[in-house]
Design an enzyme around this catalytic site. Structure first.
Site, PDB file in Angstrom:
ATOM      1  N   TYR A  85      11.254 -40.740  18.441  1.00  0.00           N
ATOM      2  CA  TYR A  85      10.563 -40.680  17.114  1.00  0.00           C
ATOM      3  C   TYR A  85      11.134 -39.670  15.958  1.00  0.00           C
ATOM      4  O   TYR A  85      10.979 -40.020  15.114  1.00  0.00           O
ATOM      5  CB  TYR A  85       9.150 -40.021  17.677  1.00  0.00           C
ATOM      6  CG  TYR A  85       8.136 -39.825  16.510  1.00  0.00           C
ATOM      7  CD1 TYR A  85       7.138 -40.692  16.381  1.00  0.00           C
ATOM      8  CD2 TYR A  85       8.016 -39.004  15.693  1.00  0.00           C
ATOM      9  CE1 TYR A  85       6.299 -40.698  15.293  1.00  0.00           C
ATOM     10  CE2 TYR A  85       7.125 -38.502  14.661  1.00  0.00           C
ATOM     11  CZ  TYR A  85       6.315 -39.701  14.396  1.00  0.00           C
ATOM     12  OH  TYR A  85       5.266 -39.750  13.295  1.00  0.00           O
ATOM     13  N   CYS A  86      11.665 -38.531  16.535  1.00  0.00           N
ATOM     14  CA  CYS A  86      12.279 -37.737  15.617  1.00  0.00           C
ATOM     15  C   CYS A  86      13.555 -37.949  15.223  1.00  0.00           C
ATOM     16  O   CYS A  86      13.916 -37.678  14.082  1.00  0.00           O
ATOM     17  CB  CYS A  86      12.287 -36.317  16.401  1.00  0.00           C
ATOM     18  SG  CYS A  86      10.746 -35.465  16.748  1.00  0.00           S
ATOM     19  N   VAL A  87      14.379 -38.722  16.023  1.00  0.00           N
ATOM     20  CA  VAL A  87      15.334 -39.221  15.451  1.00  0.00           C
ATOM     21  C   VAL A  87      15.427 -40.303  14.507  1.00  0.00           C
ATOM     22  O   VAL A  87      16.029 -40.221  13.449  1.00  0.00           O
ATOM     23  CB  VAL A  87      16.553 -39.970  16.767  1.00  0.00           C
ATOM     24  CG1 VAL A  87      17.680 -40.912  16.081  1.00  0.00           C
ATOM     25  CG2 VAL A  87      16.775 -38.902  17.569  1.00  0.00           C
ATOM     26  N   HIS A  90      14.440 -38.376  11.334  1.00  0.00           N
ATOM     27  CA  HIS A  90      15.368 -37.623  10.509  1.00  0.00           C
ATOM     28  C   HIS A  90      16.487 -38.618   9.799  1.00  0.00           C
ATOM     29  O   HIS A  90      17.216 -38.179   9.117  1.00  0.00           O
ATOM     30  CB  HIS A  90      16.023 -36.514  11.321  1.00  0.00           C
ATOM     31  CG  HIS A  90      14.796 -35.592  11.502  1.00  0.00           C
ATOM     32  ND1 HIS A  90      14.542 -34.614  10.544  1.00  0.00           N
ATOM     33  CD2 HIS A  90      14.050 -35.121  12.599  1.00  0.00           C
ATOM     34  CE1 HIS A  90      13.609 -33.783  10.861  1.00  0.00           C
ATOM     35  NE2 HIS A  90      13.215 -33.938  11.911  1.00  0.00           N
TER      36      HIS A  90
END
Length: 347
Positions: A85-87, A90
């Site tokens: 999710y964070c990859v 960003h």
């Protein structure tokens, strides 16, 4: 629950009041998005939400280090923590900085062409020496620790769906999304703008590496707000979690359950599920299952769940802080200002 949210019903921005409403308003103004799932999933606990936002704003969004460089750090930590999710988020934000090749290279596990970017990525993955000057240490270390915390709550409480139908997997969608965010990403924000949101929260001492900047105040507020979630566990369970995380070496735990069973084996039966869930969030949040949450939850509220997950996440983040600063001090030259600052010497 459908969409991004797994276990909590978030406070919607339109109906948000009090501290939650204030955070949402600043988030929309400073980040450029009125709805961000990673913050909405924390909204049942206003204190955890505010402190998380404050640390992210003061380290990633404000300050003097280039935003592209700090996004690389956020990506490196997210890749190391296996938080898809964070990859995805960003990657889109790196597109927003205008460097589309860099965004896709890092997302694919490659090495940036720019040597400084490559060094920052390696450091964020704990694979390289300190690549930044002491005057920017608080921004880079703060950004890294922000995402050690955020990765864990995102992996535990959200699905991988940054966008409906996993559209974030499309390079075109990531690029277009980045262009839509470019104006907000390229803005320069004044430091300290989020501190009024956490000024009345309990907080312990600020870390030496933050050198008296707003990043330190925000981190101290998050440590206190998230750490208070440990009160949901009995004393023995809380101690079992903190001892196990204190021994963590930064690597991913084995796929078997022995690393979980050992620390919780001697606990009263009624305390094991909570300790197990907190340990999972701390060291392998991507392995949290419906059964893990159900085994502990019972009559617990959404706020309780957020607070317990925050406790696991901040316990691991504090351990990551120890590993990051110790490794940085070892790798830096013994006469460098970076070493002195990381050891707490501001002279």
């Amino acid at each position: 629950m459908t969409g991004s949210f797994r276990y909590v019903t978030p406070v919607e921005p339109r109906g948000a009041t009090g501290r939650v409403g204030e955070v949402y308003a600043q988030l929309a103004e400073d980040f450029g998005m009125a709805r961000m799932a990673v913050f909405m999933t924390l909204s049942p606990s206003a204190d955890v939400l505010a402190a998380t936002w404050s640390l992210l704003r003061e380290s990633l969004l404000a300050g003097n280090a280039p935003r592209t460089a700090k996004e690389i750090v956020a990506m490196g930590v997210s890749l190391a923590n296996r938080c898809p999710y964070c990859v995805a988020a960003h990657t889109t934000l790196l597109h927003a900085t205008g460097d589309h090749r860099l965004a896709e290279t890092v997302a694919a596990g490659g090495t940036p062409r720019d040597a400084e970017h490559a060094e920052l990525l390696a450091w964020a993955k704990n694979r390289g020496p300190v690549p930044f000057p002491v005057v920017l240490a608080h921004e880079y270390i703060g950004t890294a620790l922000t995402f050690h915390f955020v990765n864990r709550v995102a992996s535990a409480l959200l699905t991988e769906n940054l966008l409906p139908a996993n559209l974030q997997r499309s390079r075109l969608v990531r690029s277009v999304g980045g262009r839509m965010m470019s104006g907000a990403v390229r803005r320069t924000l004044p430091a300290g703008g989020s501190l009024p949101l956490v000024a009345d929260l309990a907080a312990g001492p600020e870390p030496a590496w933050a050198m008296g900047t707003p990043v330190g105040a925000a981190y101290a507020a998050l440590r206190a707000a998230a750490g208070a979630g440990g009160e949901l566990l009995g004393r023995a369970a809380r101690s079992a979690v903190t001892r196990a995380v204190a021994a963590w070496d930064g690597e991913h735990p084995p796929m078997d359950s022995a690393w979980l069973d050992g620390p919780t084996a001697g606990l009263p039966a009624g305390e094991r599920a909570g300790a197990r869930l907190a340990l999972l969030v701390a060291l392998a949040p991507y392995r949290v299952t419906d059964a893990d949450v159900a085994a502990w939850r019972g009559p617990a509220t959404d706020e309780d769940l957020v607070r317990l997950c925050a406790f696991g996440a901040i316990t691991a983040t504090e351990r990551a802080e120890t590993l990051i600063t110790a490794t940085a001090a070892e790798r830096a030259d013994s006469h460098s200002t970076v070493t002195h600052a990381l050891r707490g010497d501001r002279s």
